[in-house]
Each structure stands twice: as C-alpha cells, then as structure tokens.
Design an enzyme around this catalytic site. Structure first.
Site, PDB file in Angstrom:
ATOM      1  N   LYS A 121      53.093  42.510  40.840  1.00 28.70           N
ATOM      2  CA  LYS A 121      53.961  43.316  39.969  1.00 28.70           C
ATOM      3  C   LYS A 121      53.874  44.797  40.334  1.00 28.70           C
ATOM      4  O   LYS A 121      54.882  45.454  40.539  1.00 28.70           O
ATOM      5  CB  LYS A 121      53.585  43.103  38.504  1.00 28.70           C
ATOM      6  CG  LYS A 121      54.461  43.894  37.535  1.00 28.70           C
ATOM      7  CD  LYS A 121      54.079  43.648  36.076  1.00 28.70           C
ATOM      8  CE  LYS A 121      54.611  42.339  35.579  1.00 28.70           C
ATOM      9  NZ  LYS A 121      54.425  42.179  34.110  1.00 28.70           N
ATOM     10  N   GLU A 123      43.078  43.361  46.109  1.00 32.56           N
ATOM     11  CA  GLU A 123      42.942  42.165  46.942  1.00 32.56           C
ATOM     12  C   GLU A 123      44.252  41.835  47.658  1.00 32.56           C
ATOM     13  O   GLU A 123      44.263  41.517  48.851  1.00 32.56           O
ATOM     14  CB  GLU A 123      42.509  40.963  46.092  1.00 32.56           C
ATOM     15  CG  GLU A 123      41.147  41.107  45.449  1.00 32.56           C
ATOM     16  CD  GLU A 123      41.229  41.638  44.029  1.00 32.56           C
ATOM     17  OE1 GLU A 123      40.277  41.399  43.266  1.00 32.56           O
ATOM     18  OE2 GLU A 123      42.238  42.286  43.679  1.00 32.56           O
ATOM     19  N   GLY A 136      51.624  38.147  34.068  1.00 33.80           N
ATOM     20  CA  GLY A 136      51.344  37.401  35.285  1.00 33.80           C
ATOM     21  C   GLY A 136      51.012  35.939  35.067  1.00 33.80           C
ATOM     22  O   GLY A 136      51.544  35.057  35.734  1.00 33.80           O
ATOM     23  N   ARG A 137      50.136  35.649  34.112  1.00 38.48           N
ATOM     24  CA  ARG A 137      49.711  34.260  33.916  1.00 38.48           C
ATOM     25  C   ARG A 137      50.776  33.412  33.233  1.00 38.48           C
ATOM     26  O   ARG A 137      50.640  32.194  33.140  1.00 38.48           O
ATOM     27  CB  ARG A 137      48.404  34.232  33.136  1.00 38.48           C
ATOM     28  CG  ARG A 137      48.454  34.942  31.792  1.00 38.48           C
ATOM     29  CD  ARG A 137      47.041  35.130  31.238  1.00 38.48           C
ATOM     30  NE  ARG A 137      47.002  35.902  30.005  1.00 38.48           N
ATOM     31  CZ  ARG A 137      46.976  37.238  29.970  1.00 38.48           C
ATOM     32  NH1 ARG A 137      47.025  37.936  31.091  1.00 38.48           N
ATOM     33  NH2 ARG A 137      46.911  37.869  28.809  1.00 38.48           N
ATOM     34  N   GLU A 190      41.994  34.139  29.927  1.00 37.48           N
ATOM     35  CA  GLU A 190      42.402  35.533  30.028  1.00 37.48           C
ATOM     36  C   GLU A 190      43.224  35.943  28.820  1.00 37.48           C
ATOM     37  O   GLU A 190      43.195  37.098  28.402  1.00 37.48           O
ATOM     38  CB  GLU A 190      43.197  35.761  31.323  1.00 37.48           C
ATOM     39  CG  GLU A 190      43.332  37.222  31.708  1.00 37.48           C
ATOM     40  CD  GLU A 190      43.814  37.422  33.134  1.00 37.48           C
ATOM     41  OE1 GLU A 190      45.015  37.657  33.317  1.00 37.48           O
ATOM     42  OE2 GLU A 190      42.983  37.329  34.059  1.00 37.48           O
ATOM     43  N   HIS A 204      32.584  10.824  38.029  1.00 39.26           N
ATOM     44  CA  HIS A 204      31.435  10.775  38.932  1.00 39.26           C
ATOM     45  C   HIS A 204      30.898  12.173  39.210  1.00 39.26           C
ATOM     46  O   HIS A 204      30.137  12.366  40.155  1.00 39.26           O
ATOM     47  CB  HIS A 204      31.832  10.077  40.234  1.00 39.26           C
ATOM     48  CG  HIS A 204      32.163   8.631  40.047  1.00 39.26           C
ATOM     49  ND1 HIS A 204      31.241   7.614  40.211  1.00 39.26           N
ATOM     50  CD2 HIS A 204      33.323   8.027  39.671  1.00 39.26           C
ATOM     51  CE1 HIS A 204      31.820   6.447  39.965  1.00 39.26           C
ATOM     52  NE2 HIS A 204      33.080   6.669  39.630  1.00 39.26           N
ATOM     53  N   LYS A 263      37.072  45.933  38.094  1.00 35.83           N
ATOM     54  CA  LYS A 263      37.928  46.557  39.113  1.00 35.83           C
ATOM     55  C   LYS A 263      37.614  48.045  39.250  1.00 35.83           C
ATOM     56  O   LYS A 263      37.584  48.592  40.355  1.00 35.83           O
ATOM     57  CB  LYS A 263      39.401  46.376  38.749  1.00 35.83           C
ATOM     58  CG  LYS A 263      39.935  44.966  38.921  1.00 35.83           C
ATOM     59  CD  LYS A 263      41.427  44.943  38.616  1.00 35.83           C
ATOM     60  CE  LYS A 263      42.024  43.566  38.810  1.00 35.83           C
ATOM     61  NZ  LYS A 263      43.482  43.562  38.530  1.00 35.83           N
TER      62      LYS A 263
END
Length: 545
Positions: free
Chosen positions: A212, A218, A270-271, A357, A388, A503
C-alpha cells in the site's frame, strides 16, 4: 497505562449472567459426553447459510448459553456496528478510516459513500483493469523484454499482501490455467529469494509488487533485489514488473515505469484485502479472471448473510459469540483450525494474521483498558497430518477449541483405490467424523495413561466442494467472525499499532548497519551491550561464537 473504564463490558448484566452460567457449564452433568447425547442435539445446535453448514453441537454450550450470548450481542449492538461498517462509517476510529473490504467484492448497484463520494465506480474500474490486463498477459499481447510470454509470476509482499492471495491460490490450485507458475516472495530472508531465483526463467517472469505505502522495508528490500537480479540478466525491469499500491505512492510513480499499476484504497486494510486488487491481480493471472470473479461472488454472498440474517441464524455472528464464550468464560487461550482438505493448507496462516492482528488488543475504542483478554492464539494444520502432530495435546494435554472443516466432494474424484474397504476420501472423512466425537466424549480407562477426559469443544464447518464461490464464502465467514468478535469486545479490529514497535527498533539498528557498511571502522559503541553483541556477531561471521 490506560485505566479501566467505569462502563466496562464486565459491568453489563449480560456479561455477569454469562459468567454465572459458566460455573454451571463447568459442572460434571454438563460434560460434553452428556450434551451430545441429547435428543436433536445437532438439529438444535447447527446452522446453514450462504451454502455453508456450521455445526456447533460439540461446543460446551446449552440452549441457555446461546440465549445469554445472543442477549450479549444485542446489548453490544453488534449487528448495527456491522451495518455501519458496510455502509461506510469511519469505524476505524484510531486512524479515522472506513473499513470497506466488503465493497471490494460487491456487485450491487447500490452506492457506497466515502466522504460523500460513491466508491463503487472506482472499484469496478480496478476490476475491469485487472480483467483486461490478465487477458493481455494470457494471450501473449503483453510479453517480457525479450519477447517471451510470461510463464512465471513472483508475488512480492508481506503480511496481508501475500497471506490471503497465497491461501486462495493454494485452495484453488486445481483450477490453475497451467500457463503460469506462482511464487510468493514475502520473507526478507535471502534464502527465500534464492530459492525462487533458482526456480524461475527470468525472461518469462513477471513480478507483482504489492504494498500500500510502497515503503515496507521487507518488500522494498525484496523489490530492489529483484530489480538487480533482472538487470544482471540483461533484462529491462520496466517490462517485467507490475505494482498493486495506493494512488500516488512511489510504486505508482510514472518516473518509475512498470507494465501496469493497480490501486489499493485506504478504506481496505491489508489483512482484509484479498478480494481487492491485492488478490485480484495474482489470482486472476494464475487462475483466470472468471475464477477470481466467482470467488468474489461467494464472498459477497456470505457478506449479505452476515449483514442481514437474524443473530440466531447468522453463522459468523454465532461463531463469534462462541469464540468469546470460549475465550472469556471458559478461559481457552488458543483456537485451532484443522481443514480436512489439503488445498486449505494455507487457511490457518491467513486466519492467524487476520484474527490475531485484528483482535490482539488491550484497549477499547475509547482508549480505556479493556480489562479482559481479547484475541485468540490461532494455529492449525490440515487433517490428518494434524492428528500425527499435535493431537496428543488436543486429547490429553491442555485443551483448546478446534474448527474442523470438511469438504464433501474432493477436487480429484477419479482416484478410487480401496484400502481397508474405503477410498482415501472416505478414510479422510472417517477421521473428520471421529476426532470431534472423541474430543467431546473422551474415554474412561483403568490405565491412567490411556484415560481421555473429553469435554473438549469443537465446531465443524462443511463445504460442498472447493469451488471459487465456496472459498470466497469461507474467507468472508472468518472475516465477519473476526469483526463480530471485536464489536462484542468494543475494540478496533482495523488498526495494528502493535506491529509498528519492532519495526521502529529495527530502523535504528538498520541505520547502525548502514553506517558500518559505509565506514568499516565504525564499532557499534553507541549500541546497548546486547544489541552490540549481535551486531558484532553478524559482522564477524560467527567468529564470536
């Protein structure tokens, strides 16, 4: 430290009634082995809506629990808050923004106003641009700098810029056009880049950078790495990169040419963004635009159900109430998501970010201390693998509620091999049916090592198949469930200030690294001793160990 508000949620009579009732549910006579044996248990504790089936008969609830929870929903006016959200109210109060992810998959002619302007024409315009762009890529009208058609796509983004698209791409992989392979470059770890770089043909690779702000460290690092990689191969990055970003960001700058740029909007977090261009561009390229649109239609159907269905018939609302019940009254800190369908392997990581979040908050919308735990630790793995992996804990260790997800019709039904009298899909369903029952009922045994206490809650969600529509419905179900939980607690599920602290600290450390790179004599003396140890270890190449 914010003080707890005098009008705390725990002061509500509806909350106090639930707390009192929890002591009843904790009695032996309310053990799940007795509750699930009641007449018409599944009929009375299950719902159907938007083509999904939601069975909560093996949750630790009775009819009074549900009545009290619905009373809480009414007291908290959560249906009204949901409508306000979809109508464009600035429900993200800390950032003074709307939260209109539902508009990104709407096909309605009804306007949705933001600051008095209908946003739907712009949303439809972005969709049309995605459709036209993917058509030109698939037809070969748009090619790479050496004239090769695109056969590889690398999605650069982190958090909400990749988790949702990766979930959908993985869930619908059986519908892939076979014209393009998809890779996700999210981690700044150079190993992530190296693995992808060794797998792709640069001349036939398109990179989709999703950010955005176009300033996420990153994503910026990976984008710069990708640009350098392409230049080293003698290729023109301008013919190999597309961006999904906000209007006017550095990724939308004409002085930095790309094949195409698609806009994101401030009113979509974003999410919650996979149904916007964030998911639209990679999903349409990988699966075809028609599949992406069908996915949107499924999400819209569940949105309508979540908004319009009465509380007692509303799947995500009821699921949210049960989640709050498990969290705050039965004191389960964790929640597992176990899909009995391998294509849904990326669902739990996406919902992990979506929910943790969104609802991992400690203050209310008013800035007061919430005073009770909000948010849930989300984790998961597909069944039967999960059985398992961590089901020893599920059955005999610390209990946690589970969402089991079953798919009635598999993607590949042509394989009919028989083992122990059943097909693979029937074997999968034998486990899907057995595990919730075993968790609920438990098992008495004179050998204490083989004793299972039971009384461990779960829900089961059924989908007819893994169609694009059903993946959209499932996505929207969990999004609506998440925001309904937040509306009950009175918190803001659309900001994420907790993500920012680390950050900011990383930025200070990064500046020290940059200084060392520029000036080899710099000695990190201005760093605290612990930070200095790790910086010196990095630059010494493990000689300090």
């Amino acid at each position: 430290m914010k003080r707890q508000s005098s009008s705390s949620i725990t002061d509500l009579p509806e909350w106090k009634n639930l707390k009192k009732h929890a002591s009843v549910i904790n009695r032996e006579k309310k053990h799940l082995k007795y509750l699930i044996s009641e007449n018409s248990r599944i009929e009375n504790f299950s719902l159907k809506g938007a083509s999904l089936f939601y069975d909560f008969s093996r949750q630790r609830v009775d009819s009074k629990t549900m009545t009290l929870l619905l009373n809480l929903a009414e007291a908290r006016k959560i249906k009204k808050h949901f409508k306000n959200m979809t109508d464009g109210a600035k429900i993200n109060n800390t950032e003074n923004r709307e939260a209109l992810h539902t508009a990104s998959r709407s096909f309605s002619d009804d306007p949705v106003l933001v600051n008095g302007k209908d946003i739907m024409p712009e949303i439809f315009s972005v969709r049309k641009k995605i459709e036209e762009f993917t058509s030109k890529i698939h037809s070969g009208e748009i090619k790479g700098s050496t004239g090769k058609a695109f056969k590889h796509m690398v999605v650069i983004g982190i958090g909400g810029s990749y988790l949702g698209p990766e979930f959908v791409a993985t869930a619908l992989k059986h519908l892939a056009l076979k014209k393009m392979k998809i890779y996700f470059l999210s981690n700044v770890d150079i190993n992530n880049f190296g693995e992808i770089a060794s797998a792709i043909d640069p001349e036939s690779t398109i990179w989709i950078v999703i950010s955005k702000s176009y300033t996420t460290s990153e994503t910026t690092a990976n984008t710069n790495q990708a640009y350098e990689f392409m230049r080293q191969k003698g290729l023109d990055p301008a013919k190999h990169f597309a961006t999904v970003t906000s209007k006017g960001s550095p990724g939308d700058d004409p002085s930095n040419p790309v094949i195409a740029s698609f806009h994101m909007f401030d009113f979509i977090g974003g999410r919650y963004s996979v149904t916007s261009a964030v998911g639209g561009v990679p999903i349409a390229l990988y699966l075809g635009y028609d599949v992406f649109e069908r996915f949107l239609q499924g999400a819209e159907e569940m949105d309508i159900h979540a908004k319009e269905s009465p509380p007692c018939e509303n799947l995500p609302l009821v699921a949210a109430l049960i989640s709050v019940w498990n969290n705050n009254f039965l004191h389960y800190p964790a929640q597992a998501i176990i899909p009995y369908a391998s294509p849904l392997s990326k669902l739990a990581p996406h919902i992990q970010q979506l929910n943790m979040e969104s609802n991992g908050k400690s203050v209310t919308n008013d800035g007061e201390a919430l005073g009770i735990p909000a948010g849930t630790i989300i984790f998961g793995e597909p069944g039967t693998n999960a059985q398992h992996s961590f089901f020893q804990l599920a059955h005999q260790g610390r209990p946690f509620p589970i969402d089991f997800i079953g798919v009635i019709n598999p993607c590949y039904d042509q394989y009919k091999g028989i083992s122990k009298g059943v097909t693979n899909h029937q074997e999968l369903w034998a486990n899907l049916i057995a595990q919730p029952s075993a968790l609920a009922a438990g098992k008495d045994d004179a050998d204490t090592a083989k004793y299972f206490p039971g009384n461990r809650p779960s829900s089961t969600i059924l989908l007819d198949d893994l169609s694009p529509e059903n993946i959209g419905r499932l996505l929207s179900f969990y999004e609506a469930k998440t925001v309904y939980e937040a509306f009950i607690w009175g918190i803001n599920p659309f900001d994420q200030f907790g993500v920012e602290l680390g950050k900011k600290l990383a930025s200070g450390i990064r500046s020290k690294m940059a200084e060392k790179n520029k000036n080899p004599g710099y000695s990190f003396d201005d760093a605290d001793p612990i930070t200095r140890f790790y910086l010196e270890t990095l630059y010494s190449g493990s000689k300090n160990l």
